[in-house]
Every structure is written in structure tokens, then in C-alpha cells.
Design an enzyme around this catalytic site. Sequence first.
Site: not given
Lengths: 489, 489
Positions: B317, B373, B211
Amino acid sequence: MASATTPKKATAAAMQQSSHSDMSEQPYFPDEPARPIVRTQIPGPESKKAIAALDKVFDTRSLNMMANYQNSFGNYIADLDGNVLLDVYAQIASIPVGYSNPSLLLAATSPDMASAIINRPALGNFPQHDWAHILETGVLKVAPKGMDQVFTAQAGSDANELAYKAAFMWRRRQERGGPDVAFTEQEMTSSMNNQGPGAPDMSIMSFKSGFHGRLFASLSTTRSKPIHKLDIPAFDWPQAPFPALKYPLEQHVEENAAEEKRCLEEAEKIMTTFHSPVAAIVIEPVQSEGGDNHASPAFFKGLREITRKHNILMIVDEVQTGVGATGKFWAHEHWNMQDPPDMVTFSKKAQTAGYYFGNPELRPNKPYRQFNTWMGDPARALLFRAIIQEIERLDLVRNTAETGEYLYNGLASLSERYPQEIQNLRGKGQGTFIAWDSPRRDEVLRKAKGVGINIGGSGERAVRLRPMLIFQKKHADLFLEGMEKVFQS
Amino acid sequence: MASATTPKKATAAAMQQSSHSDMSEQPYFPDEPARPIVRTQIPGPESKKAIAALDKVFDTRSLNMMANYQNSFGNYIADLDGNVLLDVYAQIASIPVGYSNPSLLLAATSPDMASAIINRPALGNFPQHDWAHILETGVLKVAPKGMDQVFTAQAGSDANELAYKAAFMWRRRQERGGPDVAFTEQEMTSSMNNQGPGAPDMSIMSFKSGFHGRLFASLSTTRSKPIHKLDIPAFDWPQAPFPALKYPLEQHVEENAAEEKRCLEEAEKIMTTFHSPVAAIVIEPVQSEGGDNHASPAFFKGLREITRKHNILMIVDEVQTGVGATGKFWAHEHWNMQDPPDMVTFSKKAQTAGYYFGNPELRPNKPYRQFNTWMGDPARALLFRAIIQEIERLDLVRNTAETGEYLYNGLASLSERYPQEIQNLRGKGQGTFIAWDSPRRDEVLRKAKGVGINIGGSGERAVRLRPMLIFQKKHADLFLEGMEKVFQS
């Protein structure tokens, strides 16, 4: 220090401006500086040292200016060398009501905020007791017409991608024949292998020069610049042309109408013939990163009609246009559509993100289909609520409409005197969401810092104005005066 | 109220436990409740009303329990009906040092935090003056071995996707022959059309049951369950088998070694033969959402060797495994690798997100290639710094190692008495990162609430424990006692 605005000069300039700005306007931010201060070249010596230190651990090649936000107030951003600039870029259009806004400070120092910061929930599983109340008095209080639900997110990119996911699930539900039709064994197995039919070959159509973010699916709909897209695998999704309008609009009425008609026809052709079925289109009310490209309300209404006709969803990306800067709270209100878009995404000035929707069929048919650990951030939702309250208290959407008109007129008159410097001025009637093309854009942006103004660009040659909602006529005067100095240099 | 733990009962239970828990341990959270309180069924009447109200505006079908965080302290989560549960799920493994932690509260109410909340910068363009300091005293202070740089993000999904982007840019740079080789006209043009060579046909290889998030590219690497993936277009990327180890490990040594060898061979075969070049692999140290699947350090070292051999990057991860719960700060420290992974992603207990790296070639060759941003959130980076300080102050990684061993032993002994209830117990030596399989998993989770314990599941039938880092032996005792009640019911 050649181009520095000394306090004395600035005072003289301010007195001169009193002839044309409305001196009776109430200041929204009484404690902000009266005018820019430029003490050094930017970056100055202190900033250079700090940038070198930062670069060791964090890429600084896109750095524009290192800031000290504790010293920044209202429309003014401070750096590390005593320079204080009038900021009409506002963190890429994402500061709504001024740096160090006292009302936001109250919200940021409230017990609710402290708890939201330290006790961040997994909102889909363990929402806090007042989450409905926070949404209803905040995010949802300003929901666009026709929308009464929200899925919260973290930033513009994932807000758009979550809307795309909702669109794909909705589309497959239509194809399946309703929410109660079970997934087939083949769908379940193939989805785990990233193959159809479970992982279907479907697409989101976007528009040339559009920008919708930089994660993989949002980047697949982004069509701004190669540097944003190079080397990143993308979905084979279609793009339609966005109208290339000619300015001034009043001198090109028929030509522009024909251009919009052409784009609508091409868009419909793609929607109906592209090899991978189009589940939704995504479009910005004003293409912002792509160069401030506008289209008329008729164009957007035309898109709504075509999407309805072909049972395709319409996602309006208000990440940059939303929250008041265009003289409406949402820019798509300018279109006066009877039939609202299906989803509207937001971020930036909201300081939180997500997508609004109204149609209950856009809730997937089962739980955990649209889900992630945090699903937004209550701390940022509390801040958006305070922003909304501040916008209402100061009537700031009216302000952007009025100040925008004043600013636009000032630029129109500057463009008559400097026609080479200000080309294709656009954004009339769109609040302070104003831009123009400049043949020496990057030089203009650089020189603007020397006269105490922080401006951003977009596209290949646009100077884009993204002042905060508290930008007033007096700021417009300072801005126009500064621009004239740059043009004269 | 049938299964409620009344205060009187709990006191008796606590006295009974004193025989086996270490009563001399210093409480990390002196003000938290002494034990769970169960007053009503969950959800109780107040919660039901609030859930119905929330459902009108926000999908509540995945709601587990509505919480009042202002009333939640330490390891205990409170609801709206006076129930207070020992929380070993902790917002899907994302609360590190307890609800309403006083040290975090200090950080959350500091002037720096207030400024970070109200003056959120676009970090790539206008970083704040102390951003390097915040990183160096926080995020980077705990950087994994071999890594001294970070790219900050918002959540686990985008942290992984940004790492994938870095991998693709790195790989194409290798193929091009270095950072100074210009993009071709064809690359630039084709990238804008989402076609190769500009948008190359390359892939990230993940592992079965892995996952890595739920945005489009992260979801393309996620292989947990169909419900996470159905109807969402995916990249045609490969998956390798993840070892299916048999328990208890000491009884299946040769069989498990053979299984890991088989998986390594298959992984290498895919890496070298898959139709789309593999730029990187991504793997969790413990597959968490996929059912708490473990592999040995030898397996991960083997992957590192194979990826090196074929010039493929290795992304670890640590979104769920990172920040202390496994008895190491990063779970991959358990592998004792001399050659570290290329990137390590984090989120959840860090309360911020991003990817670490060390190789300077992982900075793209030009600015604005890896950019957005906000690029993270200084407010959340300040919170992570406070979390790190709290972990150090209380020596919490040592605590998870010790409490984890105590908890594991308690479960091992329970599993002898209830072999049907606790199958394939796993996580020995992995701190509190413990799980087992249960033939009636969902019923166990539901009944656990009745005895005052909030637990989560993973995969099809795993009960997964994700207590906070302040989970102590006394909590383990309460937990074990509660589990026994559930098993007896």
C-alpha cells in the site's frame, strides 16, 4: 455495411417522422448531429487496433465501444471509425446534459475549476473558503425534501458505504443511550481486533435483485448477479424480496397489491427476527442493474412505516435514479411521502457523489469518525452545480416527464405490433426511465448499434433506456424507428 | 499576535539561515512567498465566520484550517485572514508539486482536460480513444518494477479494496484449478446469499497500527485507532505485529533485528494457522497514519519470502508513501527486492488511484468481475501525467532525497539540543518522510501555526512531516527555525 443508415435514408426517415413528432420543439443542443451515422461494423478497423493496444495494459473484455468524446455532441457518441450513435445508455446512466455540453464547458474552463483540479483539498481538514457556497448553490440546492446536509464522496459505492457507516454509528448511539455516553474499554479494544462489541454484529438489509455497488459492504447489499459477487467475502446480511410485479399494471392490480403486501410482511419479519440487528435498509426507487424492477409508492411508504415502527433507518439509493431522468429530480418524489427517508445517496448524473440527510443525529458524536482524506472532490461539485443550472435553464425535468410519456406511448404502440419483442414494458409516468424484457436481449442490443443506436441492458433480459435529460421527441422518433428496424431484422 | 512572524523578523531570520542553507539552489517555485506570514490567531475572524457558515451543512469538527487555495502558492497555504503558512502537511500528504503549480495549471486548462471533465466515461465499457496513451505516458510510465498493468480507481480506500478483490478471485482460481474451471451451481447460489462457498470465508492479513482506508474491507485491515473503527462491522481478519523498532537505529541493531525476526515468525504463524485462509497480506512501506513506523528492507524481503512460500499475495500500500517523497518514486524501491510485490496501490500525490500488477493471472478469468461504472477518472489521470512530467522536469525525487537528508540532519541536531521535544527521530535516508515522537504533540502542532508552519500528526504522539516534493533547503531552514521557536516557547 448491410444495416448502415446512410445520410439519405436517414433524411427520408426524418421526414416521415415529422408526421408524429412535435417539430416545433426547441432543440436543446442545436449543434448535435441530426441523426446517427453508421459507416462500419462496430468495432470498425480503427477501433479494433486501439482496443488491442489498450488491452495490453487495461482489461478490455467488458469493452462495449471505444469512443472519441471530443467528437461526441449532445445525445450522440462518436467512435474511432466515423460512426456516430444516438446514445440512450449514456455511460451507464451517468451523462446528464449531453456530451460536450457548452454550459458545462464554461464551468470546466473557469478559474475556479482549474484551482479545484490542481489544488485538491482534504475537505475534512482544510476545506476551501467557498465550500459552503459551492454546496449551497449546487449539491444542496437540489437536496431532497427533509434534508439539509450532505457528506460528499467519490462514487456510488462509497456513497452507500458511508451512509451505512452513519447508520451503524447512529444505531449504536441509540443503544448506548445518547451521544455523550463514552465508549467502553471493551469496545475500544475489541474494535481493534475486528470483534464485537466494538465492531458489532449488525446488518444492512437490502432487497433481492438490488444493486448498491461493488466494494465489500456495498457488494454485501448487492443482489444482482453471481458474476458480481463470486469469490468475494461478504457480510452475513439479510435480503428481503422485492415485488415481482406483473405487466401491464392495470391488468394485474389486485395480484400486484398482494405481491407488495407479501414483500412488506416478509421485510418486516426479517427486520425483526434476523440474527444480526438491522440498522438500516437500503433500496432503489427502481432496481436498475437488477433489471429495472419497479414497485408502487404504496410499497415504499409501507417500508417507511415499518422502518419507523422498528427504529430502523431507511436509505434510498438514488445513484442511478436521481438527477431528473424519472420526470422528478429525485425518483422518490414520486412516492409523495410525508415522512422522508433518513438518507438519500447519489452519484452518476450528479458527476459527484455522497449522501444527503436531515436528522442532526446522523452526524457522528465525535469528529474523525466519518472521515477520509479527500471526502469528495470540489472539481466535481462545481460540475454538479453547472449541471443543476443547465437542468434549470432548460427545464429538463419537465422535458424528461414529457419526452418520457411520448417515448413510452411509442413503445407501447410498438409492443402491440411486436409483442414478442417488447414484453413487460415498464416505466410509465417515470420519465425516460423505461425498460422492457426481450427474449433475445443481447442480440437486440448488438443489432441496435447497426442502426445507429447505443443501448444498454440490465438484469437477465431487460433492455433499459437511460437517455440523457436532453433527449427530445425527435430523438424518441429516431429511436423508435431504429427499434422497429431491429425487430424486423 | 504574540507569536506572529512579522516580515521584518522573517527577513532577519532568512539572512541568518544563509550561513547553513545552500543559497545557490535554484528555486522550483519562484513565485511562492519568501516566508510565512502570520497576521492573526488561527482561525482568525474571517475564518471563524466561514467555518460557522459551513458547519450548518457540512461537519466541521475535524476542520484544521479553512484555506483559500487561489491565494496558495508552492509550499505555502493561505487562509481567509491573510495568514500564509509553510505547509509541511500538504493535504494529508496529497499535494505533490505545490499549490497553484503553473505546469499543472496548463494541464488543467487544456482542451483534453475540459473534455475529460465534462465527458466522463464509464471506462470499462466506453473507454476514450486515447486511454491507453494517457496510461502509457502517465500512470504506467512510473509503474513499479515488475508491473505493466493497472486497474484505476478513485481513492486509496477503493484502490486497496479492488486489490483485495483481485486477490480473492486469484486465490479461488488457484483452489479451483485454473481459469477455465466453471463456477459450481452451489457457488453461484450461495454467493447471492452472502454465504460460502460462493462468498468464501477468506481473509486479508494486515499489520498492527497499519492504515489502509475506511471503507468496510479496507477498515477491516486498518488497525490505527479505535475512533476509526468503533461501531462499524468488520470482517474477522487477522493482524500480525509490526516491528517496534528502537531509535537511534545504530544503537539498537541486534535488538531491532530480533524484533523483526519475531514479527516475521508471528506473521508466518498467522498466515498458516488463521481459521480463515489468508489470500493476501497488505502492508505500508512506512506505516503512516499509525505513527510513522518503519521497518528494515530485510523485514519486507522476509515477508516476500514467506508469502511466496505459502502462495499468498503481497500487496504493498503506497497510498501515502508513493510518488517521490521518500527519495525514491516508490518507497518499496528502498528494499531492492528481486521478487517484486504482487500488487502496489497508489493514490494521494498521484491525485488519482488504483493498483498496479504484473502477473496476468491477476486479471479475473471473466469480464465484469472487476468492474464499476467509472473505474477511475481520466481527468485525474491527465493530472497525474502532468505531475509525473513536473517531477521529471525538476528532478524532484533527487530533491526529496537531498533535501530530506538536509532536513533530517537539521532535526538530528535540534534533537540533541531539545531531546525531550524530539524523540525517536526517524526517516533517515527516506527523503522528507520524516517523523518524531513528541510528549506534547498536539500543543506543538498548534503552536507551529503561530510561527507560520502547518504540520500534521500521526498515531498517538508522532509529528509527521509530509512536505511537497518541491520542499527545498531554504524551506527546511524556515521549518527548523520555526520548530526551535516552538520548542523554546
